[in-house]
Motif scaffolding. Structure first.
Motif, PDB file in Angstrom:
ATOM      1  N   ILE A 170       0.835  -1.201   0.000  1.00 36.46           N
ATOM      2  CA  ILE A 170       0.000   0.000   0.000  1.00 36.46           C
ATOM      3  C   ILE A 170       0.871   1.253   0.000  1.00 36.46           C
ATOM      4  O   ILE A 170       0.550   2.260  -0.636  1.00 36.46           O
ATOM      5  CB  ILE A 170      -0.966  -0.022   1.194  1.00 36.46           C
ATOM      6  CG1 ILE A 170      -1.918  -1.212   1.052  1.00 36.46           C
ATOM      7  CG2 ILE A 170      -1.748   1.285   1.283  1.00 36.46           C
ATOM      8  CD1 ILE A 170      -2.726  -1.509   2.295  1.00 36.46           C
ATOM      9  N   GLU A 171       1.994   1.181   0.700  1.00 39.07           N
ATOM     10  CA  GLU A 171       2.927   2.312   0.717  1.00 39.07           C
ATOM     11  C   GLU A 171       3.436   2.627  -0.691  1.00 39.07           C
ATOM     12  O   GLU A 171       3.666   3.791  -1.041  1.00 39.07           O
ATOM     13  CB  GLU A 171       4.099   1.978   1.643  1.00 39.07           C
ATOM     14  CG  GLU A 171       5.077   3.113   1.860  1.00 39.07           C
ATOM     15  CD  GLU A 171       6.201   2.732   2.796  1.00 39.07           C
ATOM     16  OE1 GLU A 171       7.210   3.464   2.827  1.00 39.07           O
ATOM     17  OE2 GLU A 171       6.090   1.703   3.498  1.00 39.07           O
ATOM     18  N   ALA A 172       3.615   1.582  -1.507  1.00 38.99           N
ATOM     19  CA  ALA A 172       4.126   1.764  -2.865  1.00 38.99           C
ATOM     20  C   ALA A 172       3.036   1.941  -3.910  1.00 38.99           C
ATOM     21  O   ALA A 172       3.326   2.266  -5.067  1.00 38.99           O
ATOM     22  CB  ALA A 172       4.984   0.555  -3.246  1.00 38.99           C
ATOM     23  N   ALA A 173       1.773   1.758  -3.521  1.00 36.85           N
ATOM     24  CA  ALA A 173       0.674   1.628  -4.491  1.00 36.85           C
ATOM     25  C   ALA A 173       0.437   2.869  -5.332  1.00 36.85           C
ATOM     26  O   ALA A 173      -0.205   2.798  -6.381  1.00 36.85           O
ATOM     27  CB  ALA A 173      -0.617   1.249  -3.763  1.00 36.85           C
ATOM     28  N   HIS A 174       0.958   4.019  -4.902  1.00 36.36           N
ATOM     29  CA  HIS A 174       0.751   5.252  -5.660  1.00 36.36           C
ATOM     30  C   HIS A 174       1.518   5.274  -6.967  1.00 36.36           C
ATOM     31  O   HIS A 174       1.191   6.051  -7.872  1.00 36.36           O
ATOM     32  CB  HIS A 174       1.215   6.448  -4.819  1.00 36.36           C
ATOM     33  CG  HIS A 174       2.702   6.457  -4.587  1.00 36.36           C
ATOM     34  ND1 HIS A 174       3.289   5.718  -3.583  1.00 36.36           N
ATOM     35  CD2 HIS A 174       3.719   7.073  -5.250  1.00 36.36           C
ATOM     36  CE1 HIS A 174       4.604   5.897  -3.629  1.00 36.36           C
ATOM     37  NE2 HIS A 174       4.886   6.708  -4.626  1.00 36.36           N
ATOM     38  N   ASP A 175       2.528   4.416  -7.108  1.00 33.72           N
ATOM     39  CA  ASP A 175       3.410   4.479  -8.271  1.00 33.72           C
ATOM     40  C   ASP A 175       2.620   4.181  -9.549  1.00 33.72           C
ATOM     41  O   ASP A 175       1.976   3.134  -9.648  1.00 33.72           O
ATOM     42  CB  ASP A 175       4.555   3.481  -8.121  1.00 33.72           C
ATOM     43  CG  ASP A 175       5.668   3.725  -9.120  1.00 33.72           C
ATOM     44  OD1 ASP A 175       5.418   3.585 -10.329  1.00 33.72           O
ATOM     45  OD2 ASP A 175       6.788   4.057  -8.693  1.00 33.72           O
ATOM     46  N   PRO A 176       2.658   5.066 -10.539  1.00 33.23           N
ATOM     47  CA  PRO A 176       1.845   4.874 -11.751  1.00 33.23           C
ATOM     48  C   PRO A 176       2.291   3.694 -12.601  1.00 33.23           C
ATOM     49  O   PRO A 176       1.556   3.280 -13.515  1.00 33.23           O
ATOM     50  CB  PRO A 176       2.027   6.202 -12.503  1.00 33.23           C
ATOM     51  CG  PRO A 176       3.335   6.744 -12.018  1.00 33.23           C
ATOM     52  CD  PRO A 176       3.423   6.336 -10.582  1.00 33.23           C
ATOM     53  N   ARG A 177       3.459   3.137 -12.333  1.00 33.09           N
ATOM     54  CA  ARG A 177       3.956   2.011 -13.124  1.00 33.09           C
ATOM     55  C   ARG A 177       3.376   0.679 -12.676  1.00 33.09           C
ATOM     56  O   ARG A 177       3.597  -0.345 -13.327  1.00 33.09           O
ATOM     57  CB  ARG A 177       5.484   1.983 -13.047  1.00 33.09           C
ATOM     58  CG  ARG A 177       6.147   3.207 -13.642  1.00 33.09           C
ATOM     59  CD  ARG A 177       7.633   3.247 -13.338  1.00 33.09           C
ATOM     60  NE  ARG A 177       7.896   3.448 -11.915  1.00 33.09           N
ATOM     61  CZ  ARG A 177       9.111   3.536 -11.376  1.00 33.09           C
ATOM     62  NH1 ARG A 177      10.172   3.425 -12.166  1.00 33.09           N
ATOM     63  NH2 ARG A 177       9.260   3.724 -10.080  1.00 33.09           N
ATOM     64  N   ILE A 178       2.618   0.679 -11.580  1.00 30.69           N
ATOM     65  CA  ILE A 178       2.027  -0.547 -11.046  1.00 30.69           C
ATOM     66  C   ILE A 178       0.678  -0.797 -11.716  1.00 30.69           C
ATOM     67  O   ILE A 178      -0.155   0.104 -11.833  1.00 30.69           O
ATOM     68  CB  ILE A 178       1.861  -0.443  -9.515  1.00 30.69           C
ATOM     69  CG1 ILE A 178       3.235  -0.342  -8.852  1.00 30.69           C
ATOM     70  CG2 ILE A 178       1.082  -1.630  -8.969  1.00 30.69           C
ATOM     71  CD1 ILE A 178       3.170  -0.036  -7.364  1.00 30.69           C
ATOM     72  N   ASP A 179       0.443  -2.049 -12.125  1.00 32.95           N
ATOM     73  CA  ASP A 179      -0.801  -2.417 -12.809  1.00 32.95           C
ATOM     74  C   ASP A 179      -1.848  -3.026 -11.887  1.00 32.95           C
ATOM     75  O   ASP A 179      -3.040  -2.953 -12.161  1.00 32.95           O
ATOM     76  CB  ASP A 179      -0.501  -3.410 -13.931  1.00 32.95           C
ATOM     77  CG  ASP A 179       0.371  -2.790 -15.004  1.00 32.95           C
ATOM     78  OD1 ASP A 179      -0.080  -1.831 -15.657  1.00 32.95           O
ATOM     79  OD2 ASP A 179       1.515  -3.256 -15.188  1.00 32.95           O
ATOM     80  N   THR A 180      -1.417  -3.657 -10.807  1.00 31.48           N
ATOM     81  CA  THR A 180      -2.358  -4.246  -9.854  1.00 31.48           C
ATOM     82  C   THR A 180      -1.616  -4.510  -8.551  1.00 31.48           C
ATOM     83  O   THR A 180      -0.372  -4.600  -8.536  1.00 31.48           O
ATOM     84  CB  THR A 180      -2.974  -5.551 -10.394  1.00 31.48           C
ATOM     85  OG1 THR A 180      -4.024  -5.987  -9.514  1.00 31.48           O
ATOM     86  CG2 THR A 180      -1.942  -6.661 -10.520  1.00 31.48           C
ATOM     87  N   ILE A 181      -2.365  -4.603  -7.446  1.00 30.22           N
ATOM     88  CA  ILE A 181      -1.753  -4.882  -6.150  1.00 30.22           C
ATOM     89  C   ILE A 181      -2.481  -6.041  -5.468  1.00 30.22           C
ATOM     90  O   ILE A 181      -3.616  -6.367  -5.805  1.00 30.22           O
ATOM     91  CB  ILE A 181      -1.753  -3.655  -5.211  1.00 30.22           C
ATOM     92  CG1 ILE A 181      -3.187  -3.270  -4.802  1.00 30.22           C
ATOM     93  CG2 ILE A 181      -1.028  -2.478  -5.853  1.00 30.22           C
ATOM     94  CD1 ILE A 181      -3.245  -2.260  -3.665  1.00 30.22           C
ATOM     95  N   GLY A 182      -1.789  -6.642  -4.492  1.00 28.13           N
ATOM     96  CA  GLY A 182      -2.389  -7.676  -3.664  1.00 28.13           C
ATOM     97  C   GLY A 182      -1.972  -7.483  -2.214  1.00 28.13           C
ATOM     98  O   GLY A 182      -0.776  -7.365  -1.919  1.00 28.13           O
ATOM     99  N   VAL A 183      -2.955  -7.402  -1.330  1.00 31.64           N
ATOM    100  CA  VAL A 183      -2.714  -7.195   0.099  1.00 31.64           C
ATOM    101  C   VAL A 183      -3.120  -8.477   0.805  1.00 31.64           C
ATOM    102  O   VAL A 183      -4.299  -8.807   0.906  1.00 31.64           O
ATOM    103  CB  VAL A 183      -3.499  -5.976   0.623  1.00 31.64           C
ATOM    104  CG1 VAL A 183      -3.256  -5.759   2.100  1.00 31.64           C
ATOM    105  CG2 VAL A 183      -3.118  -4.722  -0.175  1.00 31.64           C
ATOM    106  N   ILE A 184      -2.143  -9.230   1.276  1.00 28.53           N
ATOM    107  CA  ILE A 184      -2.355 -10.589   1.750  1.00 28.53           C
ATOM    108  C   ILE A 184      -2.198 -10.645   3.266  1.00 28.53           C
ATOM    109  O   ILE A 184      -1.151 -10.266   3.799  1.00 28.53           O
ATOM    110  CB  ILE A 184      -1.342 -11.561   1.096  1.00 28.53           C
ATOM    111  CG1 ILE A 184      -1.185 -11.280  -0.416  1.00 28.53           C
ATOM    112  CG2 ILE A 184      -1.729 -13.000   1.382  1.00 28.53           C
ATOM    113  CD1 ILE A 184      -2.445 -11.399  -1.224  1.00 28.53           C
ATOM    114  N   ASN A 185      -3.248 -11.090   3.979  1.00 25.53           N
ATOM    115  CA  ASN A 185      -3.200 -11.171   5.444  1.00 25.53           C
ATOM    116  C   ASN A 185      -2.737  -9.846   6.044  1.00 25.53           C
ATOM    117  O   ASN A 185      -1.841  -9.805   6.891  1.00 25.53           O
ATOM    118  CB  ASN A 185      -2.245 -12.284   5.911  1.00 25.53           C
ATOM    119  CG  ASN A 185      -2.510 -13.614   5.253  1.00 25.53           C
ATOM    120  OD1 ASN A 185      -1.753 -14.026   4.386  1.00 25.53           O
ATOM    121  ND2 ASN A 185      -3.579 -14.277   5.652  1.00 25.53           N
TER     122      ASN A 185
END
Length: 307
Positions: A170-185
């Motif tokens: 989540i800390e890195a999620a702002h980066d426009p180069r990211i296409d999708t994220i996953g937050v696990i446990n």
């Protein structure tokens, strides 16, 4: 309602790491492995099968020794889409989640795990900025070891992590180069209530998520369960899939063979989001989606079709 956790219990959230190939004496001394192992029992069950590319190499990332690289050596596709991964406990050890990450790589992905190939012997904690470091590294067009031509796809990037690694995500999620994220446990804390030694991300940071997001946890036995629920209620404006596996606990199935059910879900999400695979999409989309009809899972969705 957000679950407010004492400092001791919050540290437990950060330090809950699965039993993998790294031995206990390679982990930071602050981690009480026996206590953690008894805190969140796994469900009984078999593991999962690797993908078709079963020969997976695990090496220190060339030119980025703070990270560990997983990739299928027998893959002919070029370039490889990439998963960047952060560990639970912010643990500086690139092979801590080897079972889960090898599963992902065997389906035709490169995985860049935060943490060196040989686990750090000091108490250094990993951070979300190291996920950004990995994306920066991808843009230097590094070649896969053993090949002068095989490359990684800097235009097809997912960022995920377990427990503290989810906060790093989540800390890195702002980066426009990211296409999708996953937050696990994992799930964020209100501003000012983050446990010591963990990511500085908080509930306000959730507004920076700009990509489709996968949230999965181990149900009420997972100490991050309520925080994960609360994040789901706050996130708006992006496709969001939430799944809780009853009885899985904070370690979930990461210690099962090849990462078990959680590794299957993570891989399917990547197959859908980064490769557009229709079979993988069926795990998440539609009234009768695979996880929707699995009685061990509780599912919620936003901006994802239920038809």
């Amino acid at each position: 309602m957000l679950k407010h956790i004492t400092a001791t219990a919050a540290l437990l959230t950060a330090c809950a790491t699965p039993d993998a190939t790294i031995s206990t004496d390679q982990l930071p001394a602050s981690i009480d492995r026996e206590r953690l192992m008894s805190a969140a029992p796994e469900p009984a069950g078999p593991g999962t099968q690797l993908g078709s590319l079963t020969d997976v190499s695990i090496v220190s990332a060339p030119g980025l020794p703070t990270h560990t690289l997983y990739f299928p050596v027998d893959n002919t596709a070029d370039p490889l889409p990439v998963l960047i991964w952060g560990n639970g406990a912010c643990t500086n050890a690139g092979r801590l989640f080897e079972k889960t990450l090898k599963k992902v790589a065997s389906h035709g992905y490169a995985v860049v795990a935060v943490g060196p190939f040989e686990a750090a012997t000091d108490k250094t904690r990993t951070t979300g900025s190291q996920m950004i470091d990995a994306i920066d590294w991808l843009e230097t067009s590094p070649k896969l070891p053993g090949s002068a031509t095989r490359t990684l796809d800097a235009s097809s990037v997912a960022v995920m992590g377990q427990s503290c690694g989810g906060l790093m995500t989540i800390e890195a999620a702002h980066d426009p180069r990211i296409d999708t994220i996953g937050v696990i446990n994992s799930g964020t804390f209100p501003k000012g209530e983050q446990p010591m030694s963990m990511s500085t991300t908080d509930k306000e940071t959730l507004k920076d998520i700009h990509t489709p997001a996968l949230y999965i946890n181990g149900g009420p036995r997972d100490i991050a369960f309520e925080n994960s629920n609360d994040d789901y209620s706050r996130i708006e404006g992006v496709p969001l899939f939430y799944g809780a596996m009853e009885g899985a606990g904070h370690f979930a199935t990461h210690r099962h063979a090849n990462g078990g059910r959680f590794a299957e879900v993570i891989t399917a999400w990547l197959e859908w989001q980064l490769k557009g695979d229709g079979d993988a999409k069926a795990m998440f989309v539609g009234e009768d989606c695979d996880l929707c009809t699995d009685r061990q899972w509780t599912v919620q969705r936003k901006a994802i079709s239920t038809e």
